[in-house]
Each structure stands twice: as C-alpha cells, then as structure tokens.
Design a protein around this motif. Structure first.
Motif, PDB file in Angstrom:
ATOM      1  N   GLU A  20       0.941  -1.302  -0.116  1.00 51.76           N
ATOM      2  CA  GLU A  20      -0.002  -0.056  -0.043  1.00 51.76           C
ATOM      3  C   GLU A  20       0.619   1.268   0.212  1.00 51.76           C
ATOM      4  OE1 GLU A  20      -2.940  -2.969   1.296  1.00 51.76           O
ATOM      5  OE2 GLU A  20      -1.091  -2.447   2.355  1.00 51.76           O
ATOM      6  N   VAL A  21       0.312   2.129  -0.670  1.00 54.20           N
ATOM      7  CA  VAL A  21       0.965   3.543  -0.551  1.00 54.20           C
ATOM      8  C   VAL A  21      -0.144   4.684  -0.164  1.00 54.20           C
ATOM      9  CG1 VAL A  21       2.347   5.475  -1.803  1.00 54.20           C
ATOM     10  CG2 VAL A  21       2.962   2.871  -2.198  1.00 54.20           C
ATOM     11  N   PHE A  22      -0.178   5.417   0.730  1.00 56.34           N
ATOM     12  CA  PHE A  22      -1.150   6.200   1.428  1.00 56.34           C
ATOM     13  C   PHE A  22      -0.694   7.558   0.490  1.00 56.34           C
ATOM     14  CE2 PHE A  22      -0.360   2.762   4.331  1.00 56.34           C
ATOM     15  CZ  PHE A  22      -1.769   2.194   4.277  1.00 56.34           C
ATOM     16  N   GLY A  23      -1.603   8.174  -0.116  1.00 58.52           N
ATOM     17  CA  GLY A  23      -1.515   9.336  -0.707  1.00 58.52           C
ATOM     18  C   GLY A  23      -2.373  10.295  -1.163  1.00 58.52           C
ATOM     19  N   TYR A  24      -2.159  11.145  -1.968  1.00 57.38           N
ATOM     20  CA  TYR A  24      -3.170  12.120  -2.476  1.00 57.38           C
ATOM     21  C   TYR A  24      -2.623  12.843  -3.789  1.00 57.38           C
ATOM     22  CZ  TYR A  24      -7.451  14.963  -2.097  1.00 57.38           C
ATOM     23  OH  TYR A  24      -8.614  15.653  -2.583  1.00 57.38           O
ATOM     24  N   PRO A  25      -3.720  12.520  -4.706  1.00 56.47           N
ATOM     25  CA  PRO A  25      -2.988  13.037  -6.008  1.00 56.47           C
ATOM     26  C   PRO A  25      -2.668  14.553  -6.221  1.00 56.47           C
ATOM     27  CG  PRO A  25      -5.327  12.690  -6.529  1.00 56.47           C
ATOM     28  CD  PRO A  25      -4.885  12.338  -4.701  1.00 56.47           C
ATOM     29  N   VAL A  46      -3.698   4.168  -1.871  1.00 56.81           N
ATOM     30  CA  VAL A  46      -4.850   4.297  -0.837  1.00 56.81           C
ATOM     31  C   VAL A  46      -5.082   5.991  -0.548  1.00 56.81           C
ATOM     32  CG1 VAL A  46      -5.608   4.205   1.481  1.00 56.81           C
ATOM     33  CG2 VAL A  46      -4.386   2.388   0.434  1.00 56.81           C
ATOM     34  N   GLN A  47      -5.988   6.647  -1.181  1.00 56.20           N
ATOM     35  CA  GLN A  47      -6.348   7.942  -1.231  1.00 56.20           C
ATOM     36  C   GLN A  47      -7.095   8.427   0.258  1.00 56.20           C
ATOM     37  OE1 GLN A  47     -10.091   9.516  -2.593  1.00 56.20           O
ATOM     38  NE2 GLN A  47      -8.780  10.078  -4.665  1.00 56.20           N
ATOM     39  N   SER A  48      -6.427   9.136   0.844  1.00 54.50           N
ATOM     40  CA  SER A  48      -6.891  10.020   2.048  1.00 54.50           C
ATOM     41  C   SER A  48      -7.498  11.327   1.619  1.00 54.50           C
ATOM     42  CB  SER A  48      -5.500  10.185   3.072  1.00 54.50           C
ATOM     43  OG  SER A  48      -4.900  11.110   2.270  1.00 54.50           O
TER      44      SER A  48
END
Length: 598
Positions: A20-25, A46-48
């Motif tokens: 998983e990579v937790f991120g925001y575009p 994984v979009q926060s």
C-alpha cells in the motif's frame, strides 16, 4: 512500450514487498499516477482526504505491521502537508518513506508554481536520508537506500522526484565510473553488548533490593525475557505509553502507565525503588523517575544515540532487548531472599485498579468519561488493535484499558500531535484487514481530522475481511486536556474562546456516509453503545456526551494542588461552579484514598 522512471519506482516498491501507498494526487506526481494505472494499482494507492492523513496512515500501518509505511504527495503544498505525520514517525522511531513530486528540472530556480525548496524543507524530518532523483541512473540505488535507512534507523526518509524525471525512460546504472548499482533486501541483524558490560549490569541488579523496570516499545520483541527478569528480580514493571501493549496488564506486578497520564502504582514504585532497569524506552519525563542518587540504573537500548539519557544510569547496554536480556538473565542471582518489595508493588497495583474502578463508577453530568473507557475494556476482542488520540482521552486509554496478550495499541507518543487516532486506525486496517480496530478520539481531534477520514473508511470498507472499525468519540465540547493544563499549571480558568467546541453530530455524520452512527447521552446506555458499534457490519462511530469537569488527575497530585485547581475553575467557570463545589472534592478524594493530605 518503454519503462518509465515512474514505472520502475513502483516495480521496485513491489520488489520490496510494499503493498500500500497512502497518498493524495496532484500534478506534481502525474507521472507516478499514470504508472499506477499501467501497473493495475499495484502497490495499491490508498487515497486519504489530506496529505497529513496519508502520512499518519503510513505511520499507523508501519507501527502495527512492522513493515515500512509509504506515503506519496505532490510538489509544494502536498509535500508540506506530509510533514506533521513524518515528524510523528521521526519522534516515535517508525520506518516511513515519503515519495514527493517536484517541479520540472527546467523550471527549478525560477519561482515557478508550487516550487518549494524540498531539500531545505525535509532536511530535519528526513535527516537520515533525503535525495532528489535527477537522472534515471540514480535508481534503484536511492530508493533502496531510502527503504533500508528507514528500516535500519527506524525513521522517515524521503525521495523527491521532479515531474519531468518521472516521465523519462528508465535506464539502469551501468558498470562504469560514477555509477552506483544496487541490490534488493537486507538481512536481520542483532546487536549485543560485550560480556564485560553485561557483568557490570548484573552486579548492579544483583545488589538491588527494590528493583523497578521501565519498558517501552523497544521491548516489544522481548516479552518472555522481560517477564522472566521481572519475576527473577522480584521487580515491578511500569510501561511508557508506546510500550503499553508490550506486557499484559493482567500480570500482578505490572504497575501500568507512567508519567502525567500514569498510575499511582508506577509513581510509588519509582519513588521508592533503589534500582532502575530501563528497557527500550526513551520516556522523557525525568521527574517521574527516581530521585538522582536514590537508585542505581541500568539501561538497554538498541540505539546508541538514545542511550544514557533521562537518568544517570550506571551501566548503558547497547543492544537488542531480547538478545541482551537472554545474555543478562543467566548472570543474575536466583535466590534473592524476601519478597517484601514485590508484595508491596503488587498491593499498590491492586489498590490502583480498585481506585480506577471507583472513579469510573462516580456520577457525572451527563456521562463520566472514565466510565466510557472502563465499559469498553471487557468488551474488547482479544485480537483488537487500539489507537488513541492526544488529549484527555489518552488518559482514559492509559489508565482504563487492560492490555491482554494479542492486543495491540499505540498513539502519538513523543510528538503528541492531535489528530492521528482515526488515520492510525485506517493504516492498521490495511496492515491487518482481518482484525478489529478501535480508535479512541476526543471531539477536538475528531473535528480536526477524524470526520473527513471517516470518508476514507467508508471508501475502503469493502477491502477489509473483518469489517469492524469502531471510532469512539468523547464529546464534551471542550479542548479538555489543555483546559485542565491551564487550570492545574497556570492557575487560570478555562478560556472559553480557545477551549469551547461546537456540538457536532458525529453519529449523524457517520450515518450520512452509510456507516453505523450511535449517539449515547445517558450512562446506562454506554455499554450497549459499545456493543452495537462492535457488532456493526462495517465502520461505526459511537459518540458519548461526557462531562468535561472530570479531572485527569496526575498520579502525584496532592490535595492542595487540586484545591488550587478547583479555585481557578470557580473563578472563571461560573456555569460549572455549583458542580465543582459539590463534586470535585469528592472526585479528588476518591482518586487519592487515604492520601488527601500527602
């Protein structure tokens, strides 16, 4: 189709086992986002709702999985937003990798949109390793080093990738001058002290009659050894909050938490001991350790940088806790005579548990916040993962939750930042989708971060084989920890413009997302509220209307100190004055039975 730099970065993450990579575009990582599309969302993005939450989720994932947590953000504001979560990782010694975009190389130095000096920005938080990729041949070396360093130093690291570099064709380093090749993987390693240092430590411990042990998260791999040495020495064991889940609270000699949020039993043990053994903890509050000169000390820590701090230890052992204790235990005396100290510690623990039970049973307006935690305690599944936010709720987590074998728990230990409770829980669910997770959160933290991240929980609820993610909210319409700190430390009444919070309908908000939402307004409904949330078929928010006037009394508080606090409340909190007059003295005396003038 040629392999782009962005493709290779994701490929290398997969090779390291990153799931998983937790991120925001953002457009600063458009190249990476396109590569994610080509890779079939592997590792999963994984979009926060906010980059700070991405970092917190990566920290929670790393804390509960033991693997590196990875977060990603765009250039400029996205990279800036990651910082608080990355500092949380740094101060709690958690392996996290941040991958951030940067403006194209051709625009750098030109005051271009979203251009920020990321090396300057990250040089402290990612001080162990931060690097910018300017040519493809730097990979995979810099990515491998970032991950290895995060693991080896238990810290955050950062990789900065300009937007145009992400789009370049990947070419590996060649067998040539000024090229740096790389390889995958790293073996486990175990550091141990010298035999001479172990003998000196054993001499100190063998001569002690009243031994106290303090453990932190660094003792997590040495549960059996900590139990053996405590029982061998007839010692009590206190736990720093990051080590709360290391040893079961059901053991009779475990005195529980230490410090401002600690137990009276831990305070008394540290006050009266003649020998201190600290294992895997950098607990910062010296005033809660023995008086200087009153006790001899031995410390065990794997990090030489953290050794010898907080107390004037006589012997400082640098090494892995488990292997160090295994070598130390055979050097300790087996027949130590009387057990008076051990019996005293156990009696103090029993008295503390009785005190906590009585405090939780006291009436309040409308619900005693301590009872909310106390009612949850016996309902927790044996494999639960708990997160707690900063604030007064951390007191109730520390004092009323009984850790049993198999349970896990954590909070923001050293940074003590507000807001990680819910994102930690989401990170934990991705680390262990087959386990229940419970977050304990104050209304201030829920308003700051938790409400928005419930949208993230709703978005990913179908990814978790165990659907249970319960968020308990203590709704007292007050930034309660700071309110009590002002009263106790500054002698000032509550400053309402800064402390008062609006009464948000947390349960209703959860229901608006299609989640379970429960609002509890009476004490008799508390247990039923927890049970319903734990039985829900997906994420649930259960809010409790709690009394802000129940004090999180420090374990060393005297009646005189609490009396002064009460006067400050009466001076400025007229609306609560009657309650304080009638109830606070009883509450304080209940907290300090038989000690009201000590």
């Amino acid at each position: 189709m040629s392999t782009k730099v962005s493709d290779h970065i994701l490929e290398r993450l997969r090779a390291w086992g990153v799931e998983e990579v937790f991120g925001y575009p953002g457009d600063g990582i458009n190249g990476l986002l396109a590569a994610w599309g080509r890779a079939g969302d592997r590792p999963r993005f994984v979009q926060s709702r906010h980059e700070e939450m991405s970092a917190f989720e990566a920290v929670g994932y790393a804390k509960f999985s033991g693997r590196v947590g990875v977060c990603a953000a765009t250039s400029g504001p996205g990279a800036i937003h990651l910082l608080n979560g990355l500092y949380d990782a740094k101060l709690d010694h958690v392996p996290v990798l941040a991958i951030v975009g940067q403006t194209d190389r051709s625009a750098m130095g030109g005051s271009y949109q979203q251009e920020v000096d990321l090396h300057a920005l990250y040089k402290d938080v990612a001080s162990e390793f931060v690097e910018t990729v300017t040519v493809p041949e730097q990979l995979p070396n810099v990515l491998d080093r970032a991950i290895r360093t995060a693991y080896a130093r238990r810290c955050p690291t950062a990789l900065i990738v300009p937007g145009d570099v992400q789009e370049l064709d990947y070419s590996p380093p060649t067998h040539a001058f000024k090229m740096v090749p790389s390889s995958l993987g790293m073996s486990d390693c175990t550091a141990v002290p010298t035999d001479e240092a172990l003998r000196r430590a054993a001499d100190v411990l063998n001569e002690g009659d009243k031994v106290a042990v303090l453990i932190g998260q660094g003792a997590a791999g040495a549960v059996a050894e900590v139990q053996e040495i405590a029982e061998l020495l007839g010692a009590g064991v206190a736990k720093a909050l990051l080590g709360k889940d290391v040893l079961s609270d059901e053991l009779p000699y475990v005195t529980g938490p230490i410090g401002l949020l600690g137990s009276r039993a831990s305070y008394e043990m540290m006050r009266d001991c003649d020998t201190l053994l600290t294992i895997g903890s950098s607990f910062p509050y010296t005033q809660f350790l023995p008086e200087f000169g009153a006790a001899r000390g031995v410390q065990i820590d794997i990090d030489p940088h953290m050794i010898g701090m907080r107390y004037p230890y006589e012997v400082n052992l640098v090494g892995d806790a488990r292997e160090t204790l295994r070598r130390l235990i055979p050097l300790l005396e087996r027949d130590r005579g009387g057990r008076e100290w051990y019996d005293t510690v156990c009696a103090n623990v029993r008295r503390w548990h009785e005190t906590m039970e009585r405090r939780a049973a006291q009436s309040a307006d409308p619900i005693n916040p301590e009872y909310v935690a106390r009612a949850l305690d016996p309902l927790l599944p044996d494999d639960v993962i708990l997160t707690a936010d900063s604030g007064s709720v951390a007191n109730w987590y520390a004092r009323h939750i009984t850790m049993r074998p198999g349970m896990r728990g954590s909070l923001s230990g050293t940074l003590a930042t507000m807001g990680p409770g819910v994102p930690y829980a989401i990170g934990a669910k991705f680390a262990h989708p087959d386990r229940p997770v419970v977050a304990l959160v104050g209304d201030g933290a829920m308003q700051m971060n938790g409400l928005a991240e419930m949208i993230t929980a709703a978005k990913y609820r179908d990814r978790w084989s165990d659907p249970r993610l319960v968020v308990g909210v203590w709704n007292n319409q007050d930034l309660n920890q700071v309110t009590w700190e002002m009263r106790a430390m500054e002698g000032a009444p509550s400053f309402l413009p800064s402390q008062s919070l609006p009464d948000v309908q947390y349960a209703a908000f959860a229901r608006s997302l299609g989640l379970t939402g429960i609002r509890v307004e009476k004490p008799e409904d508390v247990e039923a509220g927890w049970r319903a949330a734990l039985a829900a078929d997906g994420p649930a928010v259960v809010e409790f209307l709690t009394d802000p006037a129940v004090p999180p009394v420090p374990p060393h508080a005297t009646w005189e100190q609490m009396e002064a606090t009460a006067k400050s409340i009466l001076k400025g909190d007229a609306d609560r004055g009657a309650m304080v007059k009638q109830g606070l003295k009883a509450k304080v005396q209940e907290f300090l039975p038989g000690r009201s003038r000590q």
